[in-house]
Motif scaffolding. Structure first.
Motif, PDB file in Angstrom:
ATOM      1  N   ILE A 114       0.767  -0.974  -0.098  1.00  0.00           N
ATOM      2  CA  ILE A 114       0.140   0.107  -0.168  1.00  0.00           C
ATOM      3  C   ILE A 114       0.950   1.335   0.033  1.00  0.00           C
ATOM      4  O   ILE A 114       1.690   1.414   0.794  1.00  0.00           O
ATOM      5  CB  ILE A 114      -0.895   0.027   1.350  1.00  0.00           C
ATOM      6  CG1 ILE A 114      -1.666  -1.293   1.336  1.00  0.00           C
ATOM      7  CG2 ILE A 114      -1.846   1.206   1.228  1.00  0.00           C
ATOM      8  CD1 ILE A 114      -2.650  -1.502   2.712  1.00  0.00           C
ATOM      9  N   ARG A 115       0.674   2.310  -1.018  1.00  0.00           N
ATOM     10  CA  ARG A 115       1.608   3.328  -0.942  1.00  0.00           C
ATOM     11  C   ARG A 115       0.524   4.513  -1.457  1.00  0.00           C
ATOM     12  O   ARG A 115      -0.573   4.194  -1.845  1.00  0.00           O
ATOM     13  CB  ARG A 115       2.470   3.202  -2.174  1.00  0.00           C
ATOM     14  CG  ARG A 115       3.678   2.270  -1.945  1.00  0.00           C
ATOM     15  CD  ARG A 115       4.660   2.241  -2.956  1.00  0.00           C
ATOM     16  NE  ARG A 115       5.347   1.369  -3.004  1.00  0.00           N
ATOM     17  CZ  ARG A 115       6.664   1.466  -2.172  1.00  0.00           C
ATOM     18  NH1 ARG A 115       6.932   2.297  -1.459  1.00  0.00           N
ATOM     19  NH2 ARG A 115       7.380   0.399  -2.139  1.00  0.00           N
ATOM     20  N   TYR A 116       0.899   5.818  -1.284  1.00  0.00           N
ATOM     21  CA  TYR A 116       0.038   6.832  -1.476  1.00  0.00           C
ATOM     22  C   TYR A 116       1.010   7.779  -2.341  1.00  0.00           C
ATOM     23  O   TYR A 116       2.329   7.963  -2.224  1.00  0.00           O
ATOM     24  CB  TYR A 116      -0.372   7.821  -0.392  1.00  0.00           C
ATOM     25  CG  TYR A 116      -0.732   9.178  -0.966  1.00  0.00           C
ATOM     26  CD1 TYR A 116      -2.213   8.962  -1.314  1.00  0.00           C
ATOM     27  CD2 TYR A 116      -0.107  10.355  -0.780  1.00  0.00           C
ATOM     28  CE1 TYR A 116      -2.838  10.257  -1.620  1.00  0.00           C
ATOM     29  CE2 TYR A 116      -0.987  11.428  -1.200  1.00  0.00           C
ATOM     30  CZ  TYR A 116      -2.196  11.527  -1.751  1.00  0.00           C
ATOM     31  OH  TYR A 116      -2.796  12.651  -2.197  1.00  0.00           O
ATOM     32  N   ASP A 117       0.418   8.008  -3.507  1.00  0.00           N
ATOM     33  CA  ASP A 117       1.176   8.528  -4.737  1.00  0.00           C
ATOM     34  C   ASP A 117       0.299  10.065  -5.046  1.00  0.00           C
ATOM     35  O   ASP A 117      -0.490  10.198  -5.265  1.00  0.00           O
ATOM     36  CB  ASP A 117       1.130   7.793  -5.920  1.00  0.00           C
ATOM     37  CG  ASP A 117       1.827   8.571  -7.061  1.00  0.00           C
ATOM     38  OD1 ASP A 117       2.462   9.674  -7.117  1.00  0.00           O
ATOM     39  OD2 ASP A 117       2.062   7.956  -8.101  1.00  0.00           O
ATOM     40  N   PRO A 118       1.031  11.302  -4.440  1.00  0.00           N
ATOM     41  CA  PRO A 118       0.596  12.682  -4.738  1.00  0.00           C
ATOM     42  C   PRO A 118       0.721  12.948  -5.897  1.00  0.00           C
ATOM     43  O   PRO A 118       1.277  14.108  -6.400  1.00  0.00           O
ATOM     44  CB  PRO A 118       1.551  13.407  -3.633  1.00  0.00           C
ATOM     45  CG  PRO A 118       3.044  12.476  -3.855  1.00  0.00           C
ATOM     46  CD  PRO A 118       2.476  11.201  -3.930  1.00  0.00           C
ATOM     47  N   ILE A 119       0.274  12.330  -7.165  1.00  0.00           N
ATOM     48  CA  ILE A 119       0.246  12.445  -8.327  1.00  0.00           C
ATOM     49  C   ILE A 119      -0.553  13.734  -8.823  1.00  0.00           C
ATOM     50  O   ILE A 119      -0.499  14.390  -9.847  1.00  0.00           O
ATOM     51  CB  ILE A 119      -0.171  11.362  -9.061  1.00  0.00           C
ATOM     52  CG1 ILE A 119       0.155  11.366 -10.576  1.00  0.00           C
ATOM     53  CG2 ILE A 119      -1.471  11.048  -9.028  1.00  0.00           C
ATOM     54  CD1 ILE A 119      -0.331  10.064 -11.574  1.00  0.00           C
TER      55      ILE A 119
END
Length: 321
Positions: A114-119
């Motif tokens: 699980i990751r968060y990508d501030p794209i």
């Protein structure tokens, strides 16, 4: 032989292979040191059970879905780098393992990272227009072109065989998921790379699982539960987007699918080799098992837990950083 002994045997052969070219004395020292390090990590892993609510970096939360257990950010990084052999990278928000699985399980080796990508805000206007057959052909061509450079650097080649699961975008839930079928040179078994994206106001939660292609039958039925387990907090949801304040992502739905074709596949390419020599592992690992557990004979003989560690997981609340 119990699952615990099998796990330890596999670790022994893995570590012995990694120092095969060294002198016998040096090899033994490295093996012992690495074995102790990995074994220590495995014994100290503390999972959160199904139903537990986990904060995800201040952007949202995860409710551990039924049939799974959660490993926090710090320990997930240890699994990815120290056990699975991935290069050093930013720690993920955590990992989800099957309830009866472990990082070195011969059956349940896959897990969701699980990751968060501030794209930024991903506009989904192109969702209905993406030709996934054409996109696949483009991606296959790019992968083949990259193989030339991979070969020059001494790495094996890889082929994108096709979709293991065709990309699907849910407009209502603002979620996207798809799976790739990958073939590594020298490997008899193809690799599955399953991707899930949950879109938000300023970025997206990314859940990625890698395993043997046969794991598709285990993973795909759980995708809806996986998607439902993750949610953004108030102010960070997709519908909270403010065109006057928020950055728009450089890619749309098609661009997300066409992204990193080889994301997180390294550890499975390594794991795939282990089971081909399991019999040898049991033989080679016998000495090490006796060495490290000879004083705890009663514990190892009675352990039937599906976790690697003979001790019960500590369910103390843990939040992802």
């Amino acid at each position: 032989m119990t699952k615990f002994f099998t796990t330890l045997a596999v670790l022994c052969i893995v570590l012995s292979n990694s120092v095969f070219a060294q002198k016998e004395k040096e090899s033994t020292e490295v093996l012992d040191s690495s074995f102790v390090k990995i074994l220590t990590i495995l014994q100290e892993l503390k999972y959160e059970p199904a139903g537990k609510t986990i904060e995800l970096g201040g952007m949202g939360k995860l409710t551990v879905p039924k049939g799974f257990k959660y490993l926090n950010s710090t320990q997930s990084k240890q699994v990815l780098e120290d056990i699975w052999g991935n290069p050093p990278n930013e720690a993920p928000l955590g990992m989800l393992f099957q309830e009866n699985g472990s990082p070195v399980d011969s059956v349940n080796t896959w897990a969701f990272i699980i990751r968060y990508d501030p794209i930024g805000y991903v506009k989904d206007e192109d969702a209905d227009d993406v030709d996934y057959k054409e996109l696949l052909e483009q991606m296959q061509k790019e992968v083949e072109e990259a193989n030339t450079e991979r070969s020059k650097l001494g790495y094996g080649t890889v082929s994108l065989v096709g979709w293991a699961s065709t990309p699907f975008y849910d407009k209502e839930r603002k979620t996207l998921h798809w799976a790739k079928n990958l073939k590594f040179s020298g490997e008899e078994t193809n690799t599955l790379n399953y991707d899930v994206r949950v879109l938000g106001r300023k970025g997206m939660f990314s859940l990625n699982a890698v395993g043997d292609l046969t794991a598709l039958s285990q993973i795909k039925p759980k995708i809806n539960d996986m998607i439902a387990s993750v949610s953004f907090s108030d102010g960070n949801r997709y519908q909270d987007y403010d065109s006057n304040l928020d950055q728009v992502a450089a890619v749309g739905i098609g661009g997300l699918v066409a992204g990193k074709v080889l994301a997180k596949v390294g550890f499975f390419a390594l794991l795939a080799k282990f089971w081909k020599v399991i019999v040898g592992a049991i033989i080679v690992g016998g000495g090490a098992i006796r060495k490290f557990f000879g004083k705890k004979k009663d514990d190892t003989e009675t352990d039937t837990d599906t976790n690697v560690s003979p001790s019960e997981p500590d369910n103390t609340e843990t939040q992802a950083s």
